[in-house]
Design a protein around this motif. Structure first.
Motif, short mmCIF file in Angstrom:
data_model
loop_
_atom_site.label_atom_id
_atom_site.label_comp_id
_atom_site.label_asym_id
_atom_site.label_seq_id
_atom_site.Cartn_x
_atom_site.Cartn_y
_atom_site.Cartn_z
N CYS A 94 4.74 0.46 0.84
CA CYS A 94 3.82 1.57 1.15
C CYS A 94 4.41 2.89 0.71
CB CYS A 94 3.52 1.61 2.65
SG CYS A 94 2.52 0.24 3.24
N ASP A 95 3.55 3.80 0.30
CA ASP A 95 3.96 5.13 -0.12
C ASP A 95 3.78 6.09 1.06
OD1 ASP A 95 4.45 7.57 -1.24
OD2 ASP A 95 2.95 7.41 -2.83
N PRO A 96 4.87 6.61 1.64
CA PRO A 96 4.73 7.52 2.78
C PRO A 96 3.89 8.74 2.48
CG PRO A 96 7.01 6.77 2.55
CD PRO A 96 6.27 6.32 1.32
N ALA A 97 3.89 9.19 1.22
CA ALA A 97 3.14 10.39 0.87
C ALA A 97 1.64 10.17 0.99
CB ALA A 97 3.50 10.82 -0.55
N ARG A 98 1.19 8.92 0.87
CA ARG A 98 -0.23 8.63 0.95
C ARG A 98 -0.69 8.28 2.37
NH1 ARG A 98 0.35 5.01 -3.43
NH2 ARG A 98 -0.15 3.32 -1.98
N ARG A 129 13.49 13.80 7.89
CA ARG A 129 14.59 12.84 7.90
C ARG A 129 14.71 12.15 6.54
NH1 ARG A 129 13.19 8.91 12.70
NH2 ARG A 129 11.09 9.30 11.84
N VAL A 130 15.93 11.85 6.16
CA VAL A 130 16.18 11.18 4.89
C VAL A 130 15.78 9.71 5.00
CG1 VAL A 130 17.93 10.49 3.20
CG2 VAL A 130 18.06 12.75 4.32
N ARG A 131 15.02 9.23 4.04
CA ARG A 131 14.63 7.82 4.01
C ARG A 131 15.68 7.03 3.22
NH1 ARG A 131 9.42 6.93 5.77
NH2 ARG A 131 8.22 8.85 6.10
N ARG A 132 16.35 6.15 3.90
CA ARG A 132 17.40 5.36 3.25
C ARG A 132 16.86 4.12 2.56
NH1 ARG A 132 19.62 7.55 7.83
NH2 ARG A 132 21.58 8.69 7.54
N VAL A 133 15.65 3.72 2.91
CA VAL A 133 15.02 2.58 2.27
C VAL A 133 13.60 2.97 1.90
CG1 VAL A 133 16.42 0.84 3.44
CG2 VAL A 133 14.31 1.64 4.50
N PRO A 134 13.01 2.34 0.89
CA PRO A 134 11.64 2.71 0.47
C PRO A 134 10.61 2.29 1.50
CG PRO A 134 12.41 0.77 -0.73
CD PRO A 134 13.58 1.29 0.03
N GLY A 135 9.45 2.93 1.44
CA GLY A 135 8.34 2.54 2.28
C GLY A 135 8.30 3.25 3.62
N ALA A 185 -3.63 -4.06 8.66
CA ALA A 185 -4.00 -4.16 7.25
C ALA A 185 -4.27 -2.78 6.66
CB ALA A 185 -5.23 -5.05 7.09
N GLN A 186 -4.93 -1.93 7.41
CA GLN A 186 -5.19 -0.57 6.94
C GLN A 186 -3.90 0.23 6.84
OE1 GLN A 186 -8.29 1.43 9.11
NE2 GLN A 186 -9.72 -0.27 8.92
N ALA A 187 -3.05 0.12 7.85
CA ALA A 187 -1.80 0.87 7.85
C ALA A 187 -0.90 0.46 6.69
CB ALA A 187 -1.07 0.66 9.18
N LEU A 188 -0.92 -0.81 6.33
CA LEU A 188 -0.07 -1.34 5.26
C LEU A 188 -0.76 -1.29 3.90
CD1 LEU A 188 1.40 -4.39 7.17
CD2 LEU A 188 2.60 -2.28 6.58
N GLU A 189 -1.98 -0.73 3.86
CA GLU A 189 -2.73 -0.56 2.61
C GLU A 189 -2.90 -1.88 1.87
OE1 GLU A 189 -0.33 2.39 0.61
OE2 GLU A 189 -1.50 4.02 1.49
N LEU A 190 -3.24 -2.93 2.60
CA LEU A 190 -3.39 -4.24 1.99
C LEU A 190 -4.73 -4.34 1.26
CD1 LEU A 190 -2.12 -6.56 4.88
CD2 LEU A 190 -0.82 -5.58 2.97
N ASP A 191 -4.72 -5.02 0.11
CA ASP A 191 -5.96 -5.29 -0.60
C ASP A 191 -6.60 -6.53 0.01
OD1 ASP A 191 -4.43 -7.39 -1.53
OD2 ASP A 191 -4.35 -6.68 -3.60
N ALA A 192 -7.69 -7.02 -0.61
CA ALA A 192 -8.42 -8.15 -0.04
C ALA A 192 -7.53 -9.39 0.07
CB ALA A 192 -9.65 -8.46 -0.89
N ALA A 193 -6.71 -9.64 -0.96
CA ALA A 193 -5.83 -10.80 -0.91
C ALA A 193 -4.78 -10.64 0.18
CB ALA A 193 -5.16 -11.01 -2.26
N GLY A 194 -4.24 -9.43 0.31
CA GLY A 194 -3.24 -9.18 1.34
C GLY A 194 -3.81 -9.34 2.74
N ARG A 195 -5.05 -8.88 2.93
CA ARG A 195 -5.69 -9.02 4.24
C ARG A 195 -5.92 -10.50 4.56
NH1 ARG A 195 -8.83 -4.27 6.05
NH2 ARG A 195 -8.12 -2.49 4.83
#
Length: 289
Positions: free
Chosen positions: A19-23, A31-37, A74-84
């Motif tokens: 996930c992109d935190p900016a979106r 705070r510094v993000r030490r890992v992506p997402g 699913a919404q929070a993780l921005e999942l597409d149809a396959a992910g859902r």
């Protein structure tokens, strides 16, 4: 922790990392993000659940989220149809009463479907079943890809061919894209049928024999093949770009027809026409070595 719980926990962690935190529309955080997402607490906030509740889900605890919570995740993780769909499959396997294993059944096409494939003389077509086993293929598709009917029955699998056959690597210009999509489609199917031993055996074989498969498998992304394009460098007719559409078979939810076409008047159409004309002769010309 059961295998299903591990799969759910792994999927949630990897989806969160993508996930992109900016979106996400979260308040500013210096705070510094030490890992992506996203962080766990950020996913929890976006989904409207407590941080402890979401942490327990990622830890593979035995929890039964409501449909509303699953949709919020699913919404929070921005999942597409396959992910859902995959998330719902995994949630279902962790909460359902364990199913008794059924004896393995062999998938076969009805004779009428074989006749239908054969009648599509200039349209490459094949039918994929469980785990992308090739159940049927017409002559032009054999000439375009490979003759799956000539392979031992245990090897008549599209994903296995794509990952393990050296000729498949040279045939597809966009091999990485096609192979990864096949891996992600298999990941989606495993979520639906986690107890299918033949599927688990295929995954084990591919993880042991393909470094790319193992790497993509661990990323736990899912994909539903419904349409798209493939770029090939065919040894007989050169460059060919085909578009494919997937059609469900009425009465058989575990099989789908893949139809391939080219743009009218294009060099790809000319190349496919040439290949079709050769398939109508007793022997297909061989490329010079």
């Amino acid at each position: 922790m059961t295998a299903s719980n591990r799969e759910l926990a792994d999927f949630l962690r990897r989806a969160r990392a993508q996930c992109d935190p900016a979106r996400a529309g979260l308040p500013p955080d210096t705070r510094v993000r030490r890992v992506p997402g996203l962080r766990r607490e950020e996913v929890a906030r976006l989904a409207g659940v407590s941080a402890d509740y979401y942490a327990r889900l990622e830890q593979g605890r035995h929890i039964t989220p409501s449909p509303a919570v699953v949709e919020a995740l699913a919404q929070a993780l921005e999942l597409d149809a396959a992910g859902r769909a995959h998330l719902n499959d995994l949630i279902g396997t962790t909460t359902a009463v364990p199913r008794r294993r059924r004896p393995p059944t062999v998938q076969r096409l009805r004779p009428g479907l074989h006749q239908l494939l054969d009648s599509m003389g200039d349209t490459p077509a094949l039918v994929l079943g469980r785990r992308a086993d090739v159940l049927g293929i017409n002559r032009i598709a054999k000439a375009l890809f490979t003759d799956f009917d000539a392979l031992p029955p245990a090897q008549r699998n599209y994903t296995r061919w794509l990952l393990l056959d050296p000729e498949a690597r040279t045939l597809f210009v966009d091999w990485d894209l096609q192979a990864r999509a096949a891996v992600e489609s298999l990941r989606l199917e495993v979520g639906r049928t986690p107890d299918d031993q033949a599927t688990q055996d295929l995954v084990t074989e591919l993880r042991e024999n393909s470094a790319e498969f193992d790497r993509w498998w661990q990323q736990h992304r899912v994909h539903q093949r419904t349409h798209g394009s493939k770029r090939l460098l065919h040894p007989l007719v050169g460059e060919v770009t085909v578009q494919y559409e997937t059609l469900a078979l009425p009465g058989d939810t575990e099989a789908a027809v893949f139809l391939y076409s080219t743009e009218a008047g294009s060099p790809s159409r000319h190349a496919l026409d040439l290949l079709t004309s050769w398939t109508l002769t007793p022997a297909v010309p061989r490329s010079e070595s």
